[in-house]
Enzyme design. Structure first.
Site, PDB file in Angstrom:
ATOM      1  N   GLY A  10       0.824  -1.211   0.000  1.00  0.00           N
ATOM      2  CA  GLY A  10       0.000   0.000   0.000  1.00  0.00           C
ATOM      3  C   GLY A  10       0.852   1.253   0.000  1.00  0.00           C
ATOM      4  O   GLY A  10       0.588   2.213   0.732  1.00  0.00           O
ATOM      5  N   ALA A  11       1.875   1.254  -0.878  1.00  0.00           N
ATOM      6  CA  ALA A  11       2.820   2.380  -0.902  1.00  0.00           C
ATOM      7  C   ALA A  11       2.374   3.494  -1.851  1.00  0.00           C
ATOM      8  O   ALA A  11       3.050   4.505  -1.960  1.00  0.00           O
ATOM      9  CB  ALA A  11       4.205   1.874  -1.308  1.00  0.00           C
ATOM     10  N   TYR A 152     -15.395  -3.573   9.043  1.00  0.00           N
ATOM     11  CA  TYR A 152     -14.048  -2.958   9.051  1.00  0.00           C
ATOM     12  C   TYR A 152     -13.414  -3.170  10.430  1.00  0.00           C
ATOM     13  O   TYR A 152     -12.250  -3.562  10.531  1.00  0.00           O
ATOM     14  CB  TYR A 152     -14.124  -1.454   8.710  1.00  0.00           C
ATOM     15  N   PRO A 182      -3.413   3.479  14.302  1.00  0.00           N
ATOM     16  CA  PRO A 182      -3.755   4.896  14.254  1.00  0.00           C
ATOM     17  C   PRO A 182      -5.253   5.135  14.426  1.00  0.00           C
ATOM     18  O   PRO A 182      -6.078   4.294  14.060  1.00  0.00           O
ATOM     19  CB  PRO A 182      -3.334   5.332  12.839  1.00  0.00           C
TER      20      PRO A 182
HETATM   21  P1  NDP Z   1      -5.090   5.033   1.569  1.00  0.00           P
HETATM   22  O1  NDP Z   1      -6.383   4.733   0.889  1.00  0.00           O
HETATM   23  O2  NDP Z   1      -4.506   6.379   1.380  1.00  0.00           O
HETATM   24  O3  NDP Z   1      -3.996   3.923   1.193  1.00  0.00           O
HETATM   25  C1  NDP Z   1      -4.327   2.558   1.121  1.00  0.00           C
HETATM   26  C2  NDP Z   1      -3.204   1.838   0.415  1.00  0.00           C
HETATM   27  O4  NDP Z   1      -3.515   0.441   0.398  1.00  0.00           O
HETATM   28  C3  NDP Z   1      -3.028   2.292  -1.018  1.00  0.00           C
HETATM   29  O5  NDP Z   1      -1.652   2.400  -1.322  1.00  0.00           O
HETATM   30  C4  NDP Z   1      -3.654   1.161  -1.814  1.00  0.00           C
HETATM   31  O6  NDP Z   1      -2.976   1.006  -3.056  1.00  0.00           O
HETATM   32  C5  NDP Z   1      -3.375  -0.041  -0.926  1.00  0.00           C
HETATM   33  N1  NDP Z   1      -4.326  -1.111  -1.186  1.00  0.00           N
HETATM   34  C6  NDP Z   1      -5.656  -1.106  -0.945  1.00  0.00           C
HETATM   35  N2  NDP Z   1      -6.217  -2.235  -1.379  1.00  0.00           N
HETATM   36  C7  NDP Z   1      -5.204  -2.980  -1.904  1.00  0.00           C
HETATM   37  C8  NDP Z   1      -5.152  -4.254  -2.521  1.00  0.00           C
HETATM   38  N3  NDP Z   1      -6.253  -4.983  -2.706  1.00  0.00           N
HETATM   39  N4  NDP Z   1      -3.960  -4.735  -2.938  1.00  0.00           N
HETATM   40  C9  NDP Z   1      -2.844  -3.987  -2.776  1.00  0.00           C
HETATM   41  N5  NDP Z   1      -2.830  -2.780  -2.191  1.00  0.00           N
HETATM   42  C10 NDP Z   1      -4.000  -2.273  -1.775  1.00  0.00           C
HETATM   43  O7  NDP Z   1      -5.351   4.751   3.128  1.00  0.00           O
HETATM   44  P2  NDP Z   1      -4.389   4.811   4.413  1.00  0.00           P
HETATM   45  O8  NDP Z   1      -3.030   5.226   4.070  1.00  0.00           O
HETATM   46  O9  NDP Z   1      -5.142   5.559   5.436  1.00  0.00           O
HETATM   47  O10 NDP Z   1      -4.436   3.282   4.828  1.00  0.00           O
HETATM   48  C11 NDP Z   1      -3.289   2.510   5.081  1.00  0.00           C
HETATM   49  C12 NDP Z   1      -3.577   1.546   6.226  1.00  0.00           C
HETATM   50  O11 NDP Z   1      -3.824   2.308   7.398  1.00  0.00           O
HETATM   51  C13 NDP Z   1      -4.802   0.661   6.025  1.00  0.00           C
HETATM   52  O12 NDP Z   1      -4.522  -0.639   6.508  1.00  0.00           O
HETATM   53  C14 NDP Z   1      -5.862   1.327   6.896  1.00  0.00           C
HETATM   54  O13 NDP Z   1      -6.844   0.425   7.320  1.00  0.00           O
HETATM   55  C15 NDP Z   1      -4.991   1.828   8.020  1.00  0.00           C
HETATM   56  N6  NDP Z   1      -5.551   2.881   8.862  1.00  0.00           N
HETATM   57  C16 NDP Z   1      -5.957   4.059   8.301  1.00  0.00           C
HETATM   58  C17 NDP Z   1      -6.470   5.066   9.122  1.00  0.00           C
HETATM   59  C18 NDP Z   1      -6.982   6.354   8.594  1.00  0.00           C
HETATM   60  O14 NDP Z   1      -7.729   7.036   9.307  1.00  0.00           O
HETATM   61  N7  NDP Z   1      -6.616   6.768   7.405  1.00  0.00           N
HETATM   62  C19 NDP Z   1      -6.543   4.879  10.580  1.00  0.00           C
HETATM   63  C20 NDP Z   1      -6.107   3.584  11.027  1.00  0.00           C
HETATM   64  C21 NDP Z   1      -5.606   2.648  10.198  1.00  0.00           C
HETATM   65  P3  NDP Z   1      -3.652   0.709  -4.473  1.00  0.00           P
HETATM   66  O15 NDP Z   1      -5.034   1.284  -4.441  1.00  0.00           O
HETATM   67  O16 NDP Z   1      -2.729   1.361  -5.461  1.00  0.00           O
HETATM   68  O17 NDP Z   1      -3.625  -0.771  -4.555  1.00  0.00           O
HETATM   69  C1  8X3 Z   2      -9.366   4.012  10.425  1.00  0.00           C
HETATM   70  C2  8X3 Z   2      -9.873   4.569  11.679  1.00  0.00           C
HETATM   71  O1  8X3 Z   2     -11.982   5.178  12.899  1.00  0.00           O
HETATM   72  O2  8X3 Z   2     -11.630   6.223  10.743  1.00  0.00           O
HETATM   73  O3  8X3 Z   2      -8.835   2.739  10.671  1.00  0.00           O
HETATM   74  O4  8X3 Z   2     -12.253   3.914  10.877  1.00  0.00           O
HETATM   75  S1  8X3 Z   2     -11.518   4.982  11.519  1.00  0.00           S
END
Ligand code: NDP
Ligand code: 8X3
Length: 251
Positions: A10-11, A152, A182
């Protein structure tokens, strides 16, 4: 850290991309993964001046591809020291009785099964070397359940359990395992959750100061730069304005 290799799933966005940028600045060799090839290419050309980059374009749900690509890495990238299991998203925010089966499949298949596939593909070499560091990106949604968060939250509770299970089963093998959980981070997360509905997405981060992706990247960097005997097992972080998933101090 210049002789280390890190794999970040997920970079292409949010937390993963911020972590890639921070790690590249410290000269860590990087394997960057995601489905959006054009983003991988752009990030690779941005960061290649700072470090060696290898991109892998796959969906973590595709187990054949996960194993094929991770078991046949170019020699220069084949010794993974750090795995950041970050790929994931929420899909939908509906009461359990209205939830979409496709959304449920996506969250369980990506956030839980995808994390397992990538870990299983990377672990054998870490075990052989008796060294490595796995960081699982969980969530406050893995610590509590909030209205309409149902599946989720279940997927992130599973990440919490897998993080603990990995640490237990790998104990004594020289591999550090920990989760960073987070609260609300301003990324593309809500854009994905609400399927591109910009009105709903904007509301999520309005009238308070959420965490930014770089805030999490810095904690990941802190975690991987502790002395080898120190393992940060579980770290939960929220912005000052957030107390729980549902208590947010909006002005
Ligand atoms: P983004 O949507 O900005 O990034 C998500 C990343 O995951 C993207 O790079 C996407 O890449 C990749 N991804 C999603 N689905 C797939 C797949 N099927 N195969 C490969 N890669 C995938 O969200 P965040 O940066 O916020 O999320 C990153 C992590 O942090 C997640 O696990 C999320 O649950 C977690 N998180 C986020 C929070 C928030 O409030 N934002 C809080 C707590 C946790 P691409 O689409 O190019 O495949
Ligand atoms: C993301 C945190 O509370 O927005 O994991 O679903 S929340």
């Amino acid at each position: 850290m210049k002789d280390k290799t890190a794999l970040i799933t997920g970079a292409t966005s949010g937390i993963g991309r911020a972590t890639a940028r921070l790690f590249a600045g410290h000269g860590v060799r990087l394997i960057l993964c995601g489905r959006r090839q054009e983003r991988l290419a752009a990030l690779s050309s941005e960061l290649s001046e700072m470090t060696d980059i290898h991109t892998l374009n796959f969906d973590v749900r595709n187990k054949e591809m996960v194993f094929e690509l991770l078991q046949n890495l170019p020699a220069a990238f084949s010794e993974i020291d750090i795995l950041i299991n970050n790929a994931g998203n929420a899909h939908g925010l509906d009461p359990i009785h209205n939830g979409s089966l496709d959304d449920w499949d996506a969250m369980i298949d990506i956030n839980v099964k995808g994390l397992l596939y990538v870990s299983k593909a990377v672990l054998p070499k870490m075990i052989e070397k008796r060294s490595g560091h796995i960081i699982n990106i969980g969530s406050t949604a893995g610590k509590e359940v909030y209205p309409n968060g149902n599946v989720y939250c279940a997927s992130k509770h599973a990440v919490d359990a897998i993080n603990q299970g990995m640490r237990i089963d790998l104990n004594g093998m020289g591999i550090r395992v920990g989760a960073i959980n987070p609260g609300m981070v301003e990324t593309e997360f809500s854009h994905v959750r609400f399927k591109g509905d910009s009105e709903k997405t904007e509301k999520v981060y309005q009238n308070f100061t959420p965490l930014q992706p770089v805030d999490i990247a810095e904690l990941i960097w802190f975690t991987v730069t502790r002395p080898p005997h120190v393992n940060i097992a579980d770290l939960t972080v929220m912005c000052l304005d957030q107390a729980t998933s549902t208590i947010v101090n909006r002005k």
